[in-house]
Design an enzyme around this catalytic site. Sequence first.
Site, short mmCIF file in Angstrom:
data_model
loop_
_atom_site.label_atom_id
_atom_site.label_comp_id
_atom_site.label_asym_id
_atom_site.label_seq_id
_atom_site.Cartn_x
_atom_site.Cartn_y
_atom_site.Cartn_z
N ASP A 17 -5.73 -34.62 22.05
CA ASP A 17 -6.70 -34.18 21.05
C ASP A 17 -8.09 -34.70 21.34
O ASP A 17 -8.28 -35.53 22.23
CB ASP A 17 -6.24 -34.63 19.64
CG ASP A 17 -5.83 -36.10 19.58
OD1 ASP A 17 -6.08 -36.83 20.55
OD2 ASP A 17 -5.27 -36.51 18.55
N ASN A 75 0.05 -41.81 7.97
CA ASN A 75 0.72 -40.76 7.19
C ASN A 75 1.72 -39.97 8.03
O ASN A 75 2.17 -38.90 7.63
CB ASN A 75 -0.33 -39.81 6.57
CG ASN A 75 -1.18 -39.13 7.63
OD1 ASN A 75 -0.94 -39.27 8.82
ND2 ASN A 75 -2.19 -38.39 7.20
N1 LIG Z 1 -5.51 -38.82 16.98
C1 LIG Z 1 -5.17 -40.21 16.98
C2 LIG Z 1 -3.67 -40.34 17.14
O1 LIG Z 1 -3.29 -39.82 18.41
C3 LIG Z 1 -3.27 -41.79 17.01
O2 LIG Z 1 -1.88 -41.91 17.20
C4 LIG Z 1 -3.64 -42.31 15.64
C5 LIG Z 1 -3.24 -43.76 15.43
O3 LIG Z 1 -4.22 -44.62 15.95
P1 LIG Z 1 -3.97 -46.12 16.31
O4 LIG Z 1 -3.13 -46.14 17.53
O5 LIG Z 1 -5.34 -46.69 16.57
O6 LIG Z 1 -3.30 -46.74 15.15
O7 LIG Z 1 -5.05 -42.21 15.51
C6 LIG Z 1 -5.65 -40.93 15.72
O8 LIG Z 1 -5.43 -40.16 14.59
#
Ligand SMILES: N[C@@H]1[C@@H](O)[C@H](O)[C@@H](COP(=O)(O)O)O[C@@H]1O
Length: 249
Positions: free
Chosen positions: A74, A140
């Site tokens: 993404d 979530n």
């Molecule tokens: N698009 C990304 C996800 O791919 C990721 O898994 C999530 C969790 O982030 P973190 O790993 O910093 O907790 O954050 C964002 O929303």
Amino acid sequence: MDYTKNKKGALTMKVIIVKNDVEGGKEGYKVFADAKKNGAKTFGLATGSTPITTYQEIIKSDLDFSDSISINLDEYVGLPADSDQSYNYFMHKNLFDAKPFKHSYLPNGRAKDIEAEAKHYDEIIAENPIDLQILGIGRNGHIGFNEPGTPADSTTHKVALTQSTIDANARFFEHEEDVPRFAISMGLASIMQSKHILMEAYGEDKADAIKGMIEGPVTTDLPASLLQNHDNVTVIVDEAAASKLSGKY
Ligand SMILES: N[C@@H]1[C@@H](O)[C@H](O)[C@@H](COP(=O)(O)O)O[C@@H]1O
């Protein structure tokens, strides 16, 4: 370590519980190294803080990706070209500068026509089937930027981020209002097509999402729960993220 059963009663998720993200990174590295050894050519990559320790272990190693393709999950929509908050920037800083791939794809969040960009990205995925996809999880239960309610058959698409995701991502930005409200993300169907999925999660604030993902009903209200219907998922979690699981793993 054990397996959890999905709705069809098949053995699916391999759950590895580690002490912390540093140990998790070492396990994550092993999954990448095994995949490479077994001939994986295309790697689906993720951003966020979660995969960083795995990327660090890969950087320290002699794994060579110069013959491999990477396809990221993404990207934010509409960030300035020079933004150090883009996922493109993140990937260069945390992996690609040290471990270049033959070719690395990320969705272009600055494309004029995001729908056309999404279609183009699906063509790239179709031409380069993903052998191993690494994922983090949102609080979530989102994966990529597939927020609760995203259809299971979704392919790459433009996403309006939920307030929960905007709040969670605000820590990376100077001001909350700087957090983009839109993103372009691989869809759930695109992610489910990957041959092997590696999910990592660390910290207590992921415990509810991990519980739902492994032990809850399969529902798009918690997109990661769809992974119960994939037959090759490895989950690496620390004790805090695993703390709400009731099964034995
Ligand atoms: N698009 C990304 C996800 O791919 C990721 O898994 C999530 C969790 O982030 P973190 O790993 O910093 O907790 O954050 C964002 O929303």
